[in-house]
Design a protein around this motif. Structure first.
Motif, PDB file in Angstrom:
ATOM      1  N   GLY A 132      -5.173   0.073  18.810  1.00  0.00           N
ATOM      2  CA  GLY A 132      -6.418  -0.454  18.238  1.00  0.00           C
ATOM      3  C   GLY A 132      -7.256   0.638  17.605  1.00  0.00           C
ATOM      4  N   CYS A 133      -7.320   1.785  18.269  1.00  0.00           N
ATOM      5  CA  CYS A 133      -8.061   2.922  17.702  1.00  0.00           C
ATOM      6  C   CYS A 133      -7.451   3.366  16.375  1.00  0.00           C
ATOM      7  CB  CYS A 133      -8.066   4.096  18.682  1.00  0.00           C
ATOM      8  SG  CYS A 133      -9.053   3.829  20.162  1.00  0.00           S
ATOM      9  N   SER A 134      -6.121   3.391  16.319  1.00  0.00           N
ATOM     10  CA  SER A 134      -5.469   3.826  15.080  1.00  0.00           C
ATOM     11  C   SER A 134      -5.713   2.830  13.948  1.00  0.00           C
ATOM     12  CB  SER A 134      -3.969   4.062  15.279  1.00  0.00           C
ATOM     13  OG  SER A 134      -3.265   2.859  15.447  1.00  0.00           O
ATOM     14  N   VAL A 135      -5.751   1.545  14.270  1.00  0.00           N
ATOM     15  CA  VAL A 135      -6.033   0.538  13.233  1.00  0.00           C
ATOM     16  C   VAL A 135      -7.445   0.729  12.697  1.00  0.00           C
ATOM     17  CG1 VAL A 135      -6.402  -1.924  12.821  1.00  0.00           C
ATOM     18  CG2 VAL A 135      -4.378  -1.166  14.046  1.00  0.00           C
ATOM     19  N   LEU A 136      -8.408   0.864  13.590  1.00  0.00           N
ATOM     20  CA  LEU A 136      -9.790   1.041  13.148  1.00  0.00           C
ATOM     21  C   LEU A 136      -9.965   2.345  12.368  1.00  0.00           C
ATOM     22  CD1 LEU A 136     -11.697  -0.236  16.305  1.00  0.00           C
ATOM     23  CD2 LEU A 136     -11.407  -1.405  14.102  1.00  0.00           C
ATOM     24  N   GLY A 137      -9.236   3.363  12.793  1.00  0.00           N
ATOM     25  CA  GLY A 137      -9.372   4.670  12.146  1.00  0.00           C
ATOM     26  C   GLY A 137      -8.702   4.786  10.798  1.00  0.00           C
ATOM     27  N   ASN A 138      -7.621   4.019  10.576  1.00  0.00           N
ATOM     28  CA  ASN A 138      -6.923   4.234   9.306  1.00  0.00           C
ATOM     29  C   ASN A 138      -6.686   2.997   8.449  1.00  0.00           C
ATOM     30  OD1 ASN A 138      -4.576   3.018  10.213  1.00  0.00           O
ATOM     31  ND2 ASN A 138      -3.622   4.932  10.798  1.00  0.00           N
ATOM     32  N   THR A 139      -7.317   1.870   8.784  1.00  0.00           N
ATOM     33  CA  THR A 139      -7.209   0.711   7.900  1.00  0.00           C
ATOM     34  C   THR A 139      -7.755   1.016   6.501  1.00  0.00           C
ATOM     35  OG1 THR A 139      -7.107  -0.925   9.661  1.00  0.00           O
ATOM     36  CG2 THR A 139      -7.912  -1.699   7.548  1.00  0.00           C
ATOM     37  N   PRO A 140      -8.842   1.774   6.372  1.00  0.00           N
ATOM     38  CA  PRO A 140      -9.289   2.093   5.006  1.00  0.00           C
ATOM     39  C   PRO A 140      -8.199   2.802   4.181  1.00  0.00           C
ATOM     40  CG  PRO A 140     -11.035   2.569   6.554  1.00  0.00           C
ATOM     41  CD  PRO A 140      -9.814   2.248   7.378  1.00  0.00           C
ATOM     42  N   ILE A 141      -7.491   3.721   4.793  1.00  0.00           N
ATOM     43  CA  ILE A 141      -6.415   4.419   4.086  1.00  0.00           C
ATOM     44  C   ILE A 141      -5.282   3.443   3.781  1.00  0.00           C
ATOM     45  CG2 ILE A 141      -4.691   6.260   4.249  1.00  0.00           C
ATOM     46  CD1 ILE A 141      -6.682   7.718   6.147  1.00  0.00           C
ATOM     47  N   ASP A 142      -5.008   2.531   4.703  1.00  0.00           N
ATOM     48  CA  ASP A 142      -3.950   1.543   4.498  1.00  0.00           C
ATOM     49  C   ASP A 142      -4.282   0.610   3.331  1.00  0.00           C
ATOM     50  OD1 ASP A 142      -1.417   0.457   5.302  1.00  0.00           O
ATOM     51  OD2 ASP A 142      -2.501  -1.266   6.109  1.00  0.00           O
ATOM     52  N   VAL A 143      -5.546   0.212   3.225  1.00  0.00           N
ATOM     53  CA  VAL A 143      -5.971  -0.638   2.106  1.00  0.00           C
ATOM     54  C   VAL A 143      -5.754   0.093   0.787  1.00  0.00           C
ATOM     55  CG1 VAL A 143      -8.001  -1.680   0.985  1.00  0.00           C
ATOM     56  CG2 VAL A 143      -7.583  -2.071   3.423  1.00  0.00           C
ATOM     57  N   VAL A 144      -6.155   1.354   0.722  1.00  0.00           N
ATOM     58  CA  VAL A 144      -5.969   2.151  -0.502  1.00  0.00           C
ATOM     59  C   VAL A 144      -4.480   2.299  -0.794  1.00  0.00           C
ATOM     60  CG1 VAL A 144      -6.305   4.432  -1.541  1.00  0.00           C
ATOM     61  CG2 VAL A 144      -8.180   3.336  -0.296  1.00  0.00           C
ATOM     62  N   LYS A 145      -3.680   2.586   0.215  1.00  0.00           N
ATOM     63  CA  LYS A 145      -2.228   2.737   0.035  1.00  0.00           C
ATOM     64  C   LYS A 145      -1.611   1.473  -0.560  1.00  0.00           C
ATOM     65  CE  LYS A 145       0.327   1.505   3.287  1.00  0.00           C
ATOM     66  NZ  LYS A 145       1.322   0.479   3.147  1.00  0.00           N
ATOM     67  N   THR A 146      -1.957   0.341   0.013  1.00  0.00           N
ATOM     68  CA  THR A 146      -1.391  -0.932  -0.444  1.00  0.00           C
ATOM     69  C   THR A 146      -1.792  -1.219  -1.883  1.00  0.00           C
ATOM     70  OG1 THR A 146      -1.432  -1.764   1.816  1.00  0.00           O
ATOM     71  CG2 THR A 146      -1.258  -3.398   0.061  1.00  0.00           C
ATOM     72  N   ARG A 147      -3.034  -0.952  -2.203  1.00  0.00           N
ATOM     73  CA  ARG A 147      -3.489  -1.207  -3.576  1.00  0.00           C
ATOM     74  C   ARG A 147      -2.892  -0.217  -4.566  1.00  0.00           C
ATOM     75  NH1 ARG A 147      -9.561  -3.657  -3.147  1.00  0.00           N
ATOM     76  NH2 ARG A 147      -9.083  -5.088  -1.454  1.00  0.00           N
ATOM     77  N   MET A 148      -2.689   0.996  -4.119  1.00  0.00           N
ATOM     78  CA  MET A 148      -2.043   1.991  -4.999  1.00  0.00           C
ATOM     79  C   MET A 148      -0.608   1.562  -5.299  1.00  0.00           C
ATOM     80  SD  MET A 148      -3.824   4.571  -6.023  1.00  0.00           S
ATOM     81  CE  MET A 148      -2.490   5.625  -6.523  1.00  0.00           C
ATOM     82  N   GLN A 149       0.074   1.038  -4.321  1.00  0.00           N
ATOM     83  CA  GLN A 149       1.461   0.625  -4.519  1.00  0.00           C
ATOM     84  C   GLN A 149       1.569  -0.596  -5.420  1.00  0.00           C
ATOM     85  OE1 GLN A 149       2.628   0.432  -0.383  1.00  0.00           O
ATOM     86  NE2 GLN A 149       3.407   2.528  -0.424  1.00  0.00           N
ATOM     87  N   ASN A 150       0.459  -1.310  -5.583  1.00  0.00           N
ATOM     88  CA  ASN A 150       0.386  -2.418  -6.529  1.00  0.00           C
ATOM     89  C   ASN A 150       0.501  -1.937  -7.971  1.00  0.00           C
ATOM     90  OD1 ASN A 150       0.255  -5.024  -5.729  1.00  0.00           O
ATOM     91  ND2 ASN A 150      -1.973  -5.125  -5.599  1.00  0.00           N
ATOM     92  N   GLY A 151       0.095  -0.700  -8.206  1.00  0.00           N
ATOM     93  CA  GLY A 151       0.182  -0.124  -9.544  1.00  0.00           C
ATOM     94  C   GLY A 151      -1.046  -0.329 -10.403  1.00  0.00           C
ATOM     95  N   SER A 152      -2.143  -0.800  -9.817  1.00  0.00           N
ATOM     96  CA  SER A 152      -3.348  -1.101 -10.595  1.00  0.00           C
ATOM     97  C   SER A 152      -4.270   0.102 -10.788  1.00  0.00           C
ATOM     98  CB  SER A 152      -4.136  -2.216  -9.900  1.00  0.00           C
ATOM     99  OG  SER A 152      -3.323  -3.342  -9.692  1.00  0.00           O
ATOM    100  N   TYR A 153      -4.009   1.187 -10.104  1.00  0.00           N
ATOM    101  CA  TYR A 153      -4.917   2.342 -10.145  1.00  0.00           C
ATOM    102  C   TYR A 153      -4.151   3.592 -10.543  1.00  0.00           C
ATOM    103  CZ  TYR A 153      -7.806  -0.884  -7.484  1.00  0.00           C
ATOM    104  OH  TYR A 153      -8.511  -1.974  -7.072  1.00  0.00           O
TER     105      TYR A 153
END
Length: 137
Positions: A61-82
């Motif tokens: 749970g701590c790891s999710v709270l700590g790195n979900t922002p990075i995960d969101v950026v990662k997922t969107r980067m892999q989309n190819g929109s940025y």
């Protein structure tokens, strides 16, 4: 490769590395902190598996709270929109605010807590077998 070339295979690499690195650092730090607290720092004292599971879920749970922002950026980067990690983070912050960085946090939390609880229980069980087979003293 046809559309984006070889570099297309590496979109989102930087946030992926940051996510995975922070993920494990947070999990193991939280787990070892909880383990030391429970045992009072006595490395000879074992932690019961149900407690290991609870500590593992907490660490997950701590790891999710700590790195979900990075995960969101990662997922969107892999989309190819940025075009860059920083541009992606900036756009999320401007358009969605802090909440945008925590999209998908709850489903991820459910999955990760169970996964990490199991992983630490399995790890402790394997280490118990190793200690039996190859005692240190």
């Amino acid at each position: 490769i046809r559309n984006e070339g070889l570099s297309g295979l590496y979109k989102g690499l930087t946030p992926t590395i940051l996510k995975q690195g922070s993920n494990q650092a947070i999990r193991f730090s939280a787990m070892e902190t909880l383990r030391k607290w429970y045992t009072g720092g006595d490395q000879g004292k074992s932690v019961p598996k149900p407690v290991v599971a609870i500590f593992g879920a907490t660490a997950g749970g701590c790891s999710v709270l700590g790195n979900t922002p990075i995960d969101v950026v990662k997922t969107r980067m892999q989309n190819g929109s940025y075009s860059s990690t920083m541009e992606c983070a900036k756009q999320v912050a401007m358009k969605e605010g802090v909440r945008g960085f925590y999209k998908g946090c709850l489903p991820r939390m459910n999955r990760v807590c169970l996964e990490v609880a199991l992983a630490f229980c399995i790890y402790d069980s394997v280490m118990d077998i190793f200690k039996t087979v190859w005692p240190s003293q």
